[in-house]
Motif scaffolding. Sequence first.
Motif, PDB file in Angstrom:
ATOM      1  N   ARG A 109       0.828  -1.208   0.000  1.00  0.00           N
ATOM      2  CA  ARG A 109       0.000   0.000   0.000  1.00  0.00           C
ATOM      3  C   ARG A 109       0.859   1.252   0.000  1.00  0.00           C
ATOM      4  O   ARG A 109       0.583   2.215  -0.701  1.00  0.00           O
ATOM      5  N   THR A 113       0.936   4.179  -2.626  1.00  0.00           N
ATOM      6  CA  THR A 113       0.661   5.570  -2.252  1.00  0.00           C
ATOM      7  C   THR A 113       1.765   6.493  -2.751  1.00  0.00           C
ATOM      8  O   THR A 113       1.502   7.576  -3.278  1.00  0.00           O
ATOM      9  N   TYR A 128      -3.133   9.523 -10.621  1.00  0.00           N
ATOM     10  CA  TYR A 128      -3.924   8.302 -10.576  1.00  0.00           C
ATOM     11  C   TYR A 128      -4.297   8.035  -9.127  1.00  0.00           C
ATOM     12  O   TYR A 128      -3.610   8.465  -8.204  1.00  0.00           O
ATOM     13  N   THR A 129      -5.366   7.300  -8.929  1.00  0.00           N
ATOM     14  CA  THR A 129      -5.712   6.967  -7.549  1.00  0.00           C
ATOM     15  C   THR A 129      -4.877   5.796  -7.068  1.00  0.00           C
ATOM     16  O   THR A 129      -4.362   5.008  -7.862  1.00  0.00           O
ATOM     17  N   SER A 131      -5.809   3.131  -5.550  1.00  0.00           N
ATOM     18  CA  SER A 131      -6.352   1.795  -5.825  1.00  0.00           C
ATOM     19  C   SER A 131      -6.056   1.372  -7.253  1.00  0.00           C
ATOM     20  O   SER A 131      -5.844   0.191  -7.525  1.00  0.00           O
ATOM     21  N   LEU A 132      -6.029   2.348  -8.160  1.00  0.00           N
ATOM     22  CA  LEU A 132      -5.717   2.016  -9.549  1.00  0.00           C
ATOM     23  C   LEU A 132      -4.264   1.567  -9.670  1.00  0.00           C
ATOM     24  O   LEU A 132      -3.953   0.598 -10.365  1.00  0.00           O
ATOM     25  N   ARG A 135      -3.906  -1.878  -8.399  1.00  0.00           N
ATOM     26  CA  ARG A 135      -4.352  -2.875  -9.366  1.00  0.00           C
ATOM     27  C   ARG A 135      -3.316  -3.055 -10.466  1.00  0.00           C
ATOM     28  O   ARG A 135      -3.022  -4.180 -10.875  1.00  0.00           O
ATOM     29  N   ALA A 136      -2.748  -1.950 -10.893  1.00  0.00           N
ATOM     30  CA  ALA A 136      -1.736  -2.032 -11.946  1.00  0.00           C
ATOM     31  C   ALA A 136      -0.517  -2.801 -11.442  1.00  0.00           C
ATOM     32  O   ALA A 136       0.075  -3.593 -12.173  1.00  0.00           O
ATOM     33  N   ASP A 139      -1.281  -6.288 -11.614  1.00  0.00           N
ATOM     34  CA  ASP A 139      -1.296  -6.752 -13.004  1.00  0.00           C
ATOM     35  C   ASP A 139       0.102  -7.082 -13.502  1.00  0.00           C
ATOM     36  O   ASP A 139       0.283  -8.019 -14.273  1.00  0.00           O
ATOM     37  N   SER A 164       3.220  -0.654 -19.172  1.00  0.00           N
ATOM     38  CA  SER A 164       1.854  -1.155 -19.369  1.00  0.00           C
ATOM     39  C   SER A 164       0.801  -0.060 -19.386  1.00  0.00           C
ATOM     40  O   SER A 164      -0.291  -0.266 -19.887  1.00  0.00           O
ATOM     41  N   MET A 165       1.078   1.082 -18.849  1.00  0.00           N
ATOM     42  CA  MET A 165       0.061   2.134 -18.860  1.00  0.00           C
ATOM     43  C   MET A 165       0.699   3.496 -19.031  1.00  0.00           C
ATOM     44  O   MET A 165       1.912   3.637 -18.955  1.00  0.00           O
TER      45      MET A 165
END
Lengths: 250, 1130
Positions: A109, A113, A128-129, A131-132, A135-136, A139, A164-165
Amino acid sequence: MSIFTPTNQIRLTNVAVVRMKKGGKRFEIACYKNKVMSWRSGAEKDLDEVLQTNSVFVNVSKGQVAKKDDLSKAFGTDDLTEICKQILAKGELQVSDKERQSQLETMFRDIATIVAEKCVNPETKRPYTVSLIERAMKDIHYSVKANKSTKQQALEVIRQLKESMQIQRAHMRLRLVLPAKEGKRLKEKLKPLLKVVESEEFDEELEMVCLVDPGCFREIDELIRCETKGRGSLEVLSLKDVEEGDEKLE
Amino acid sequence: MGHTSLEKIIALQRNPANIRNLCILAHVDHGKTTLADCLVASNGIISNRLAGKLRYLDSREDEQIRGITMKSSAISLLYAIGEKEYLLNLIDSPGHVDFSSEVSTAVRLCDGAIVVIDAVEGVCPQTQVVLRQAWLENIRPVLVVNKMDRLITELKLTSQEAYIHLQKILEQVNAVTGTLFTSKVLEERAEKEKEEKEEKESEASGGDQVYDWSAGLEETDDSHLYFSPDQGNVVFASAIDGWDSGMAQFAHIYSQRMGIRAEVLLKTLWGDFYLNAKAKKIMKGAQAKGKKPLFVQLVLDNIWSLYDAVVTRRDKEKVEKMVTSLGVKLMARDSRHSDPKVLLSAICSQWLPVSQAVLSMVCEKLPSPLDMAAERVEKLMSVGARRFDSLPKETQELKQAFLQCSSEENAPVIVFVSKMFAVDTKALPQNKQRPLTQEEIAQRRELARQRHADRLAANQQAENQDGHTHLGSMSQETQSVGDNTEIPLPICSRPPAFEDEGTKETFVAFARVYSGVVKRGQRMFVLGPKFDPTQALSMLSEGCSASDALPAVPHLSCCSMESLYLLMGRELEGLEEVPSGNILGIGGLEECVLKSATLSTSPACPPFTPLNFEAAAIVRVAIEPKHPSEMPKLVHGMRLLNQADPCAEVLIQETGEHVLVTAGEVHLQRCLDDLRDRFAKIEISASKPIIPFRETVVRPPKVDMVNEEVGKQQKVAIIHQVKEEVSQGRLSDTLHVDSSGLVTLTTPNRLATVAVRAIPLPQDVTRLLEDSSELIRTLEQLNMSLREGRRIDVSPRTLEAITELKSQLESLLQGRKWRNTVERIWAFGPRRYGPNILLNSVEGYHRPSVWQCLVKGERSGEAPVVRDFDNSIVSGFQLATLSGPMCEEPLMGVCFSVEQWDIQSSSEPQHQDSVEEDSASHEASGDGTSTAEGTSETSAQAEGITAGPSQAKRRTEAGSVDCYGPVSGQLIAAMKDACRHAFQAQPQRLMAAMYTCEIMATAEVLGRVYGVLGKREGRVLHEEMKEGTDMFIIKAILPVAESFGFADEIRKRTSGLASPQLVFSHWEVISSDPYWVPTTEEEYLHFGEKADSANQALKYMNAVRRRKGLYVEEKIVEHAEKQRTLSKNK
């Protein structure tokens, strides 16, 4: 040597052993699992919830209790509770499953953060948040290393996420003031380090406001300091260049 | 839909007198869509057999699955009474509270409404709402009492009982209408004098205009507002069984049979009348004499006996007898069917077809677009608080166009778009597959033949040239020609928007023409909600049109009508032009119309008043894509959703969250489905949005948790803090906290010492600072430029505002403690303009104040000097205020007073007070102002950046010192830590964001509203009764953290009778201390040693800390003994 009979055996379950070497002897105490870390962090205040039994052992699994002489020689006291507390505080232990899990989770976490704080979506200039990012991170199967600092790992994660993003470090906004003489020469040198030059004024001094990657800050600073011999100056206007306020999508 | 009827509709559209625009309104599940089905079936669009089961207008999949309507959809129907043919533009609306925005969009476009009521349930909350909506929009309602069959089959009432029951329902409905009326009258009384004046004036200015003021006067006479069968505005029906009983029909039947005049019968059929069989006379006072009322005898009894025979007893012979007596022809398969309902509906649909009474009532009782009330026009045209008279003259003249509703060529065109809805591009008529006419086929054949010839020629050429690519494309084209169902491109040129393969959704505007004729391809003005005709008229030349080049007028843009459609439920039919008074769909407006708009050819037209939504959007969720790389798709999808839904709002928050605000849970579900399947086409997840908090300090409380005087409380608290520091393993030898809360901290290299104290700011000051953040930001910019010796011209108004702010601060910060503080303000934070103050209380350090831009030129003899590293202190403060020690949220309302600041030069460590000298030496060392702003500090931490040019020299001088990094960086860190510790030395509190919550509720659910509010830590500020109604308006305060699911809960608990509205209002200190532990004896007694009763502040704080991955003081396992011993299956 006491005789072991089934009737005077006390079988301990859920044991976590904390060991400490002191005065050339090894001492052990029997604790409950998942509790020692809580004790150390101060969350658990009840000693009885941590210790299985008040006695100090030489070997917990064999049930060998430490001798009083050895104890008082090593610790300078024969108060068992006091000795237990010392061993609890400084002894070594095997971190149990839940403790490790919760530690890794917090670190995960924490990394997310930090990444979320440092980075923006380059298209919208908005962060970005958390939580996103989490998740990334899942991934890309990022695994947390418990013995590396979260900040170090966060920088590593940013590098990996870029593949990836759409993500990038939030740019720093800097204001450079360079003396006119060195201005031109220095500008050429600085050019590869600057991402965006927002404004540029050239009268007595060259003044530039620009966005840079925070990773380049040190280089730029070094360059300006050495090349201008202290006459140029560098000022951070904002640490993170992000959009502020809420925006309605329309 | 046959071709002939389309032509007929087009023909009928030209005659506004025979057009009825109406919508069907009701509480959820009262049978709106079923009734609509019956009406649709009367036009032969669907079969009678399927009517009521198909729910034709529920075209969405989730609508069909859930069985509720979610959007309003329109359909045009034909109806003929005798010679007269009517065109009915019917809009079916959803009944669920969440979709009341859809109702608003429907009501706006209509002139009349059918209000449907369940005969069993009676008046329900939404019924009241829709009646109010219809009232507010000035449209005339008629009543359909639906589900009459339930009275017979479920409740098993006798006809007499049913009659009384129906009477009660009518009374209820009329009571609602009555309250609406009285509340309006009461409102009017307040403005009565004004009103009268206005009437006179407008009459005078109107001159030769024919005003029908009797219509206005009728409003004050309320008798015609009420629903009563003898007025002909009530119909009893059972849409599922397909029958209804209008008074007129029965009156017609019985007048023939009994020889009583139809008019008399019509008057007496409903009410306390009975039939004297001997005298063949209708007498009054049925109830008193114990006789059956006429209605029961003539209408209900017949229906009851039919149900009795068909459904209850299944008496074949009797049924046959009845069938023949009614003159109904039964199909053999219907009478043989095992389900009596089939037989029943077969009989009923021929005997008393549902569409008959309803449609004739609609045609007779509801106004045509021609009889639009003048009052309504004025209401539509006067935006906001502006009165109609204050509009420019050209605009007032438009009213006439409204009232005439003329379809002449020269009449100004006025169109109102009430919503945009998304249609699958494939469903548009120009892209639809349809059978080809003979000529088209011939044409194609010709084309194909030609192509074939071309190809042959090309083939021959290809032998000597390399025309391979050419050939390839050619053969492809021929292939498409060969495919008979697809229209070849040369024939039908599609609008370019559709060729974009990315967009599968096209937006169609749901609109109505109020005046003039809309033609395809016409250019029109789009008037934004803030558009002002007065302004535009002055800017635009006389008689200009939308196709001319125009100067830029605010809130005005142009568009062209790409395509016009007739709305037929899910089908769209292309039209060339639409005359006034009709409802239509307009394509190609997605670029210029967001949700609703007014379109006109005349710039004098004012924008219509915004739609009044009964339910505001209050359910907030954060939306994220499942795969982070699909973010752009999500943003695109949310944009589309925003346009397609009249009530949904989408926004990006500063935290980067994409927030969707909807009217309720069902609405939310629909929006998510739409996003997933239509607009974004990606996997998404919705979650609770992040809730912001603030951290602050308060004065030490006077009483403890059990309301006892506090003796040693404060001291205990500090010991507690210090112990915590030690237990966290920090070095405490550089840190000193004294009992008054002064924190002294030395940098790791022992060169600099700062002493900081945290003081709570008074509430008013915090609020002032927060409100004037913009001003402080400009102030800060001014100061920065002043520091560099540059001069910026400041507008006198800004200076005035700054002076004002200063004097306000001075007046608020009074008392011994705050003496002279305003002059000594060093900085604001976080980000230099936040609601926290850094105060310079260092003795012997006079730095220029933040107000230096106010004093121009009058510098006193003692020039203020900025010390070296001044910036580092400010930066440390900024960092400390940006994230507090409790849960890394920004601080608010805290004043940090720096009381001591010593810097020792490393070369001369014994020199105690060498401050001036030190800084002077720095100045001498060549322009060495520390440029490393504090903001660089965090990055310095991350990457070990060293900053500050003056360090280079220092490092060479005393290389041994700098194992801790540069001094400026150390000072920033020291300042930040000092602030944090000073903060922790005071009683800390969390501040929660608060909503003000306005709830409208009826008296009977008041208690439950209070219950929900209480459960969610809300506080009621005041409640008052709305005059003339039984509604209460409650104003309450609710923490944002507790608002998730609040709207849903309150609706559930009050069965929809209370609807809340939430608006962010302010930050409020949560009174409980998150770090509280019992210390006094009484507290031990009251809370026990653990004191694990719910601590709201602690709960919030831990939730935030857990979310951020910070350390939470929590045991991994609560009870050591209760762990499972098995190593597997943890």
